[in-house]
Design a protein around this motif. Sequence first.
Motif, PDB file in Angstrom:
ATOM      1  N   UNK A 102       0.814  -1.225   0.000  1.00  0.00           N
ATOM      2  CA  UNK A 102       0.000   0.000   0.000  1.00  0.00           C
ATOM      3  C   UNK A 102       0.843   1.267   0.000  1.00  0.00           C
ATOM      4  N   UNK A 103       2.164   1.105  -0.137  1.00  0.00           N
ATOM      5  CA  UNK A 103       3.040   2.264  -0.193  1.00  0.00           C
ATOM      6  C   UNK A 103       3.315   2.911   1.145  1.00  0.00           C
TER       7      UNK A 103
ATOM      8  N   UNK B 122       3.114   4.744  12.578  1.00  0.00           N
ATOM      9  CA  UNK B 122       1.668   4.754  12.790  1.00  0.00           C
ATOM     10  C   UNK B 122       1.081   6.123  12.508  1.00  0.00           C
ATOM     11  N   UNK B 123       1.821   7.164  12.857  1.00  0.00           N
ATOM     12  CA  UNK B 123       1.370   8.523  12.609  1.00  0.00           C
ATOM     13  C   UNK B 123       1.315   8.798  11.113  1.00  0.00           C
ATOM     14  N   UNK B 124       0.182   9.284  10.652  1.00  0.00           N
ATOM     15  CA  UNK B 124       0.036   9.617   9.243  1.00  0.00           C
ATOM     16  C   UNK B 124      -0.473   8.483   8.389  1.00  0.00           C
ATOM     17  N   UNK B 125      -0.641   7.289   8.946  1.00  0.00           N
ATOM     18  CA  UNK B 125      -1.120   6.146   8.185  1.00  0.00           C
ATOM     19  C   UNK B 125      -2.643   6.115   8.215  1.00  0.00           C
ATOM     20  N   UNK B 126      -3.258   5.836   7.088  1.00  0.00           N
ATOM     21  CA  UNK B 126      -4.710   5.821   7.040  1.00  0.00           C
ATOM     22  C   UNK B 126      -5.264   4.672   7.877  1.00  0.00           C
ATOM     23  N   UNK B 127      -6.477   4.864   8.368  1.00  0.00           N
ATOM     24  CA  UNK B 127      -7.114   3.843   9.202  1.00  0.00           C
ATOM     25  C   UNK B 127      -7.366   2.568   8.415  1.00  0.00           C
ATOM     26  N   UNK B 128      -7.679   2.707   7.129  1.00  0.00           N
ATOM     27  CA  UNK B 128      -7.903   1.526   6.299  1.00  0.00           C
ATOM     28  C   UNK B 128      -6.640   0.680   6.206  1.00  0.00           C
ATOM     29  N   UNK B 129      -5.503   1.318   6.021  1.00  0.00           N
ATOM     30  CA  UNK B 129      -4.233   0.585   5.941  1.00  0.00           C
ATOM     31  C   UNK B 129      -3.925  -0.086   7.273  1.00  0.00           C
ATOM     32  N   UNK B 130      -4.171   0.610   8.362  1.00  0.00           N
ATOM     33  CA  UNK B 130      -3.969   0.026   9.691  1.00  0.00           C
ATOM     34  C   UNK B 130      -4.824  -1.227   9.853  1.00  0.00           C
ATOM     35  N   UNK B 131      -6.082  -1.147   9.410  1.00  0.00           N
ATOM     36  CA  UNK B 131      -6.994  -2.276   9.529  1.00  0.00           C
ATOM     37  C   UNK B 131      -6.549  -3.446   8.651  1.00  0.00           C
TER      38      UNK B 131
END
Length: 259
Positions: free
Chosen positions: A59-60, A66-75
């Motif tokens: 996902x690049x 963790x800071x700045x990462x989208x919630x979708x990517x985290x999920x």
Amino acid sequence: MAPRRSPSTRSCVQPWPSRRVIILDQTAPRQSRASQVLLFWLVTFVVANFASLLVLVITGNGDSSTSGMSTLVVALSATAMWIVYLFATTQFLKVTWRNFRSTIGATLVRRDVVVGIPLGIACQLVLVNAVNWPLARLFPDAFSFDEVSKRATDLVDDANGGWIFLLALVVIVGAPIVEEIVYRGVVQPGLVSSWGRSVGILVTAVLFAAIHMQPVEFPGLFAFALVLGWARHSTGTIGTSIVTHMAFNATGLALVVLL
């Protein structure tokens, strides 16, 4: 005329199911069984984190914190990790999905909820603060509230609008269930059967706190893990520990959102 049932034959409701302890190989020495559990934990941890990192790279976000990462990517990253953990657990225990729950003691009764919710809230509001209070006095910069809650704050700050609900699903539902299956469902019972209650719960708590890879969070998470370990061993199932873990995470997330 129907015979009267004696008190001894009347059905009764047990507060918790009977205790389940995983014994890997009865013919193997205790130390060998403990080694099997620890090897399972280490290999699964490495592979699960590799799967999580692979999602970040695809996902690049391979170089992102963790800071700045989208919630979708985290999920998505967390889901990849959970799939590895759950698959590895079934393979390690040599069970199918049909009897997976009964093998690890994944049952839930009303008392699990009644006990688990206040216990989780108390651990977040009282236990963690009690553990961190002397550390904050000795190291005020390192153990301030802002530092201890930094990771959660970063996740909340990046969960704009409706994404907060996805974050809540990951933090409050997914993570507690999977982590309790692995640590209190497999690792702790295996170590307890080899090393005894105290050492088994203690070592499991150390592993659980360490895998979060946040030194500032370690003391509080270690103390909390001891409570989860006690709940698992006392009840014989992971129902109470799952609910306690959910309530703990929900309280922590609420504190970050509201404060």
